[in-house]
Write a protein that holds these residues in place. Structure first.
Motif: not given
Ligand code: SF4
Ligand code: SF4
Ligand code: SF4
Lengths: 314, 249
Positions: A218-234
């Motif tokens: 099973k794969v889980r996200l450990l860390e996003r590339p950056h802490i804050e939101e970016n264009y993609l997540t928004r």
């Protein structure tokens, strides 16, 4: 997906405008009558307002004309081209109606065909995106077309009732009511199927296929590339609506289906003048329902990008 | 022209080794450094010194955990445009700004034609395209097209910035259409794979899986505290020190 107001307004308003253009074009609402004249004005206003608002979310609206060049591959480009082409016969038919009080049938038929084709292209922009499983379905196209037609028929029946109120004894307009009812019910049946499919079918893509690490477990996200939101997540990671989806769906059904349907049934039995007022309100209610539905269409949609940001499936 | 070329002469792309990547983000930073002054508009940041800094990047490193318990492992995962053969981002573009080059397969945005509609970012399954908020145009990895063919820089620098800067050598650049190229051989030897093959995009970039690891010692976690603290296997100076301290009581 982020529900951009300009796009929601565009698809809802122009959808209704094109629906009305179809009804006028095929002669279900007499273009030579006062109701027909008002109808042409409303159709042109709705379509123009929709198209104008669709340019608001562009980074460079001044270059929008370039969007007409890639019709060979792009549904967005096809939509633009067809929208412009449709203005010709539609404008001509409106000219005949407004200044010569005539119903220029050939122009009307061309405008009706163009209107349907334009809405089809709008829907295909979304239906052709494999990245959003909920959208990638023929049902998306059916919903866009039927909602446009239902809105147009509701408006047209209100305008026809208005005409009839001034020429007593002509009751032929009531023939529009069953048509509007059929389009309305058809649209919401398609939407119900769409909702059911969206709840049941998931994209073949998962966090495992996105990372290719499934063989490790099973794969889980450990860390996003950056802490804050970016264009993609928004843009692709909008979550607010899903929480309130049930409530919003009920509101969409109330305004988009129940109220207009009740109005259509009552209109069968009341005098023309009252029916006109009632049906025009029903058309507004339908538009409100479609706006809510369209908002959900975007806000509830899941994009495969979010698999990289920890979603397990799309 | 946003119709895709029938085929491309070369398939230039990256091979990224998930076994080696240490997640240092050096490629992320050097990519931004090179490209903010290179091809097209600068890569802007919004609120760069504030509480909610955000900006456009062409390459980002995610970190995942895969597997369970003692066998779970952390995998650092760099991701930039995969320069797909069947690039959906190209065909949806209404203006012709997005295109795939027939000579080397690089997918680029002509920023002078881009209207910033964002549809291409919706069409890319991988999140490889980001709108630049300040410029209103779409940004994406250029495969450092302004380095790899650049006669004005030393030859060893004529590779993408991310490849050049990786301290672990986890990123490799080459022609994946040439079966004899170093990158193709690497893909063959290590079982390089596509991301989300089910999306039908036919990515050119390939990923190399983390290597098999020796299984954890079977005694792991089963030994008693005194066993785990045992110094019986110490040698040399430490054996002497251990015994000397022992004698001191
Ligand atoms: S990774 Fe995304 S942006 Fe790059 S070519 Fe493929 S679909 Fe297009
Ligand atoms: S954002 Fe620019 S590159 Fe992307 S589809 Fe729109 S016009 Fe084309
Ligand atoms: S090839 Fe160049 S543009 Fe693409 S990720 Fe690497 S450094 Fe960035």
């Amino acid at each position: 997906m982020h529900p951009a107001f300009s796009v929601i307004a565009f698809t809802s308003l122009s959808g209704m405008g094109y629906g009305l253009a179809v009804v006028l074009g095929v002669g279900l609402l007499n273009g030579a009558s006062l109701g027909g004249q008002i109808g042409y004005v409303i159709a042109l206003l709705l379509i123009s307002a929709g198209l104008a608002s669709s340019t608001f979310h562009l980074g460079h609206p001044e270059r929008a004309v370039l969007a007409l060049t890639q019709w060979r591959s792009s549904w967005l480009s096809r939509e633009g081209v067809l929208a412009i082409i449709t203005f010709l016969p539609l404008g001509l038919a409106a000219l005949g109606s407004l200044f010569f009080a005539a119903d220029w049938q050939p122009a009307g038929w061309l405008a009706a065909a163009g209107a349907l084709a334009t809405v089809y292209c709008t829907a295909m922009i979304y239906a052709s995106l494999k990245t959003v499983q909920q959208w990638a379905s023929g049902l998306t196209v059916a919903v866009y077309l039927l909602f446009g037609l239902a809105g147009g028929l509701l408006l047209a029946s209100g305008l026809a009732a208005m005409d009839a109120a001034m020429v007593p004894a002509d009751e032929s307009w009531r023939g529009l009511l069953p048509l509007a009812l059929v389009a309305l019910l058809g649209g919401w049946v398609a939407k119900a199927l769409w909702w059911r499919r969206a709840g049941q079918e998931h994209s073949a893509s998962t966090i495992e296929s996105a990372t290719g690490l499934g063989h490790l477990g099973k794969v889980r996200l450990l860390e996003r590339p950056h802490i804050e939101e970016n264009y993609l997540t928004r843009e692709m990671g909008f979550r607010v609506a899903r929480k309130h989806a049930v409530k919003l769906r009920r509101m969409a059904l109330l305004f988009g289906l129940v109220l207009p349907m009740v109005a259509l049934l009552i209109a069968l039995f009341i005098p023309d003048g009252f029916a006109a007022v009632l049906l025009l309100h029903a058309a507004l209610s339908h538009l409100l329902g479609v706006l809510i539905e369209r908002w959900l269409f975007f806000a509830e949609a899941r994009h495969t990008v979010m698999l990289y940001y920890g979603d397990e499936r799309a | 022209m946003t119709s895709l070329p029938q085929q491309t002469d070369k398939k230039l792309g990256l091979v990224i080794d998930l076994d080696i990547c240490v997640g240092c983000h050096a490629c992320v930073v050097s990519c931004k450094e090179w490209n903010t002054g290179g091809y097209g508009a600068a890569l802007s940041d919004q609120d760069p010194y504030g509480d909610h800094v955000s900006g456009s990047w062409l390459n980002r490193v995610h970190s995942y955990e895969a597997g369970e318990g003692a066998n779970a492992r952390v995998v650092h995962f760099p991701k930039s445009c995969l320069h797909c053969d069947d690039a959906p981002c190209v065909t949806v573009c209404p203006t012709g700004a997005s295109y795939k080059r027939s000579e080397d397969g690089i997918v680029l945005v002509n920023e002078d034609r881009c209207i910033g509609c964002g549809l291409c970012a919706w069409a890319c399954p991988y999140g490889a395209r980001e709108m630049d908020v300040a410029e209103g145009v779409m940004k994406k990895c250029t495969l450092c097209v302004d380095r790899i063919y650049n006669d004005n820089i030393p030859e060893e620098d004529r590779v993408p910035a991310c490849v050049r800067s990786c301290p672990a050598n986890a990123r490799h650049f080459g022609d994946l259409a040439d079966p004899g190229s170093e990158v193709s051989l690497m893909v063959l030897a290590r079982g390089g794979f596509d991301l989300m093959p089910e999306q039908g995009t036919k990515p050119v970039n390939k990923y190399l899986p983390p290597r098999e690891r020796p299984a954890e010692p079977s005694s792991c976690g089963k030994r008693s505290a005194s066993e785990r603290e045992s110094t019986a296997d110490a040698t040399g100076f430490f054996r002497w020190l251990d015994q000397a301290l022992e004698r001191m009581g």
